[in-house]
Design a protein around this motif. Structure first.
Motif, PDB file in Angstrom:
ATOM      1  N   ALA A  59       0.926  -1.051  -0.011  1.00 18.74           N
ATOM      2  CA  ALA A  59      -0.172  -0.037   0.141  1.00 18.74           C
ATOM      3  C   ALA A  59       0.909   1.393   0.010  1.00 18.74           C
ATOM      4  O   ALA A  59       0.610   2.326  -0.604  1.00 18.74           O
ATOM      5  N   SER A  60       2.093   1.225   0.590  1.00 18.22           N
ATOM      6  CA  SER A  60       2.975   2.443   0.877  1.00 18.22           C
ATOM      7  C   SER A  60       3.565   2.722  -0.655  1.00 18.22           C
ATOM      8  O   SER A  60       3.690   3.959  -0.780  1.00 18.22           O
ATOM      9  N   GLU A  61       3.774   1.892  -1.192  1.00 19.96           N
ATOM     10  CA  GLU A  61       4.163   1.907  -2.789  1.00 19.96           C
ATOM     11  C   GLU A  61       3.031   2.702  -3.589  1.00 19.96           C
ATOM     12  O   GLU A  61       3.407   3.578  -4.300  1.00 19.96           O
ATOM     13  N   VAL A  62       1.695   2.193  -3.550  1.00 21.15           N
ATOM     14  CA  VAL A  62       0.822   2.757  -4.152  1.00 21.15           C
ATOM     15  C   VAL A  62       0.453   4.020  -3.817  1.00 21.15           C
ATOM     16  O   VAL A  62       0.261   4.975  -4.700  1.00 21.15           O
ATOM     17  N   LEU A  63       0.447   4.322  -2.499  1.00 19.31           N
ATOM     18  CA  LEU A  63       0.421   5.853  -2.167  1.00 19.31           C
ATOM     19  C   LEU A  63       1.496   6.857  -2.683  1.00 19.31           C
ATOM     20  O   LEU A  63       1.437   7.894  -3.049  1.00 19.31           O
ATOM     21  N   ALA A  64       2.879   6.195  -2.636  1.00 19.18           N
ATOM     22  CA  ALA A  64       4.000   6.828  -3.163  1.00 19.18           C
ATOM     23  C   ALA A  64       3.745   7.279  -4.768  1.00 19.18           C
ATOM     24  O   ALA A  64       4.108   8.200  -5.398  1.00 19.18           O
ATOM     25  N   ASP A  65       3.119   6.079  -5.359  1.00 16.10           N
ATOM     26  CA  ASP A  65       3.069   6.353  -6.950  1.00 16.10           C
ATOM     27  C   ASP A  65       1.989   7.642  -7.160  1.00 16.10           C
ATOM     28  O   ASP A  65       2.074   8.170  -8.256  1.00 16.10           O
ATOM     29  N   GLY A  66       0.820   7.400  -6.367  1.00 13.61           N
ATOM     30  CA  GLY A  66      -0.038   8.510  -6.785  1.00 13.61           C
ATOM     31  C   GLY A  66      -1.100   8.038  -7.485  1.00 13.61           C
ATOM     32  O   GLY A  66      -1.982   8.802  -8.279  1.00 13.61           O
ATOM     33  N   TYR A  67      -1.001   6.771  -8.043  1.00 12.94           N
ATOM     34  CA  TYR A  67      -2.105   6.091  -9.005  1.00 12.94           C
ATOM     35  C   TYR A  67      -2.175   4.794  -8.687  1.00 12.94           C
ATOM     36  O   TYR A  67      -1.194   4.010  -8.245  1.00 12.94           O
ATOM     37  N   GLY A  68      -3.296   4.062  -9.179  1.00 21.44           N
ATOM     38  CA  GLY A  68      -3.385   2.609  -9.238  1.00 21.44           C
ATOM     39  C   GLY A  68      -4.568   2.042  -9.872  1.00 21.44           C
ATOM     40  O   GLY A  68      -5.403   3.152 -10.264  1.00 21.44           O
ATOM     41  N   GLN A  69      -4.673   1.044 -10.007  1.00 15.46           N
ATOM     42  CA  GLN A  69      -5.911   0.125 -10.558  1.00 15.46           C
ATOM     43  C   GLN A  69      -6.751  -0.547  -9.485  1.00 15.46           C
ATOM     44  O   GLN A  69      -6.518  -0.127  -8.552  1.00 15.46           O
ATOM     45  N   CYS A  70      -7.678  -1.399 -10.197  1.00 17.18           N
ATOM     46  CA  CYS A  70      -8.385  -1.992  -9.166  1.00 17.18           C
ATOM     47  C   CYS A  70      -7.704  -2.655  -8.088  1.00 17.18           C
ATOM     48  O   CYS A  70      -8.102  -2.613  -6.786  1.00 17.18           O
ATOM     49  N   ASN A  71      -6.754  -3.410  -8.178  1.00 18.12           N
ATOM     50  CA  ASN A  71      -6.143  -4.423  -7.169  1.00 18.12           C
ATOM     51  C   ASN A  71      -5.136  -3.504  -6.288  1.00 18.12           C
ATOM     52  O   ASN A  71      -5.151  -3.813  -5.097  1.00 18.12           O
ATOM     53  N   THR A  72      -4.311  -2.420  -6.880  1.00 16.96           N
ATOM     54  CA  THR A  72      -3.411  -1.860  -6.113  1.00 16.96           C
ATOM     55  C   THR A  72      -4.243  -0.736  -5.275  1.00 16.96           C
ATOM     56  O   THR A  72      -3.913  -0.482  -4.001  1.00 16.96           O
ATOM     57  N   LYS A  73      -5.190  -0.283  -5.731  1.00 10.61           N
ATOM     58  CA  LYS A  73      -6.240   0.686  -5.233  1.00 10.61           C
ATOM     59  C   LYS A  73      -6.884  -0.003  -4.101  1.00 10.61           C
ATOM     60  O   LYS A  73      -6.963   0.562  -2.855  1.00 10.61           O
ATOM     61  N   SER A  74      -7.120  -1.057  -4.163  1.00 11.14           N
ATOM     62  CA  SER A  74      -8.079  -1.800  -3.175  1.00 11.14           C
ATOM     63  C   SER A  74      -6.992  -2.078  -2.045  1.00 11.14           C
ATOM     64  O   SER A  74      -7.283  -2.168  -0.836  1.00 11.14           O
ATOM     65  N   ILE A  75      -5.683  -2.419  -2.193  1.00  5.04           N
ATOM     66  CA  ILE A  75      -4.797  -2.549  -1.121  1.00  5.04           C
ATOM     67  C   ILE A  75      -4.570  -1.501  -0.617  1.00  5.04           C
ATOM     68  O   ILE A  75      -4.471  -1.542   0.823  1.00  5.04           O
ATOM     69  N   LEU A  76      -4.387  -0.486  -0.965  1.00  6.06           N
ATOM     70  CA  LEU A  76      -4.052   0.917  -0.439  1.00  6.06           C
ATOM     71  C   LEU A  76      -5.442   1.299   0.412  1.00  6.06           C
ATOM     72  O   LEU A  76      -5.369   1.818   1.686  1.00  6.06           O
ATOM     73  N   LEU A  77      -6.641   0.995  -0.150  1.00 10.64           N
ATOM     74  CA  LEU A  77      -7.823   1.333   0.769  1.00 10.64           C
ATOM     75  C   LEU A  77      -7.994   0.481   1.809  1.00 10.64           C
ATOM     76  O   LEU A  77      -8.319   0.901   2.932  1.00 10.64           O
ATOM     77  N   MET A  78      -7.292  -0.701   1.767  1.00  8.20           N
ATOM     78  CA  MET A  78      -7.649  -1.799   2.889  1.00  8.20           C
ATOM     79  C   MET A  78      -6.781  -1.427   3.960  1.00  8.20           C
ATOM     80  O   MET A  78      -6.911  -1.227   5.181  1.00  8.20           O
ATOM     81  N   ALA A  79      -5.437  -0.887   3.751  1.00  8.09           N
ATOM     82  CA  ALA A  79      -4.436  -0.381   4.628  1.00  8.09           C
ATOM     83  C   ALA A  79      -4.948   0.759   5.387  1.00  8.09           C
ATOM     84  O   ALA A  79      -4.638   0.895   6.619  1.00  8.09           O
ATOM     85  N   LEU A  80      -5.506   1.839   4.731  1.00  7.23           N
ATOM     86  CA  LEU A  80      -5.960   2.858   5.353  1.00  7.23           C
ATOM     87  C   LEU A  80      -7.098   2.743   6.214  1.00  7.23           C
ATOM     88  O   LEU A  80      -7.276   3.173   7.336  1.00  7.23           O
TER      89      LEU A  80
END
Length: 233
Positions: A59-80
């Motif tokens: 999730a921290s990498e998705v946040l650093a990227d500043g963009y994502g798709q279904c799978n990676t946005k879902s990981i970040l959403l879960m972490a938060l």
């Protein structure tokens, strides 16, 4: 509910960048409804729709990227969500790749699997599980591409979107499930306590060749999604 609150290698909500964001936004002090709504809105619109180096990234990498798709946005959403004490889980599927046409083009669309691994976050709220699939697409991108969607099988698909009724898309969270790609589901892969387990079993980029191909071309794809978002295509 303990397993739905755990930190994992992918759901790394103890990472300093994620903790910093949670503190800055005062999410821990908010009421339960406001926590879910505000975190959902943040991931949906502040993390732009785009493509990362893989599906199974922290999730921290998705946040650093500043963009994502279904799978990676879902990981970040879960972490938060878990970082502020909201139980959540992952729900996995296969979806028809036709839904991605327009966002993916040329060789990268050709090499995409016919059935793409797809996941959304489900949050436990007021005694029931709610799907938060709508987090995938940001408002600016949606407004630019929704009139480009193709009629297909009684619905509308394309550009990373797959809906039954294109005129009544509502991605705002108001206490119910939200959807944006579910019209293209071809197989339900079940529920998982965390994305680490799911992506160990299912992954669009397991092979080294596909990972190398994605990394080579994803910046070009993200430039295209940015151009679409800016109305330049």
């Amino acid at each position: 509910m303990k397993s739905y609150l755990e930190a994992t290698a992918l759901v790394d909500y103890n990472h300093p960048s994620i903790q910093k964001l949670i503190i800055e936004r005062s999410w821990k002090e908010a009421k339960e409804y406001d926590k879910i709504r505000d975190i959902y809105d943040y991931v949906r619109n502040q993390i732009k729709f785009g493509y990362n180096r893989g599906d199974d990234i922290p999730a921290s990498e998705v946040l650093a990227d500043g963009y994502g798709q279904c799978n990676t946005k879902s990981i970040l959403l879960m972490a938060l969500l878990r970082g502020v004490g909201i139980p959540c889980r992952i729900h996995g599927f296969y979806i028809d790749k036709k839904m991605q046409k327009g966002a993916l083009t040329g060789i990268i669309y050709t090499f995409a699997p016919r059935n793409i691994v797809h996941a959304w976050t489900e949050v436990h709220y007021q005694g029931k599980w709610l799907a938060l699939e709508g987090v995938i697409i940001d408002d600016t991108y949606l407004q630019q591409v929704k009139d480009r969607l193709c009629s297909y099988n009684g619905g509308h698909i394309g550009y990373g979107i797959s809906v039954k009724d294109v005129k009544n898309i509502n991605l705002c969270w108001r206490g119910d499930s939200t959807y944006i790609q579910n019209f293209s589901i071809t197989e339900d892969l079940g529920y998982y306590d965390n994305p680490d387990e799911f992506f160990a079993a299912y992954n669009n980029t397991k092979s080294r060749f596909k990972k190398a191909m994605l990394n080579l071309l994803r910046k070009r794809v993200n430039r295209r999604t940015d151009a679409l978002r800016g109305g330049k295509l």
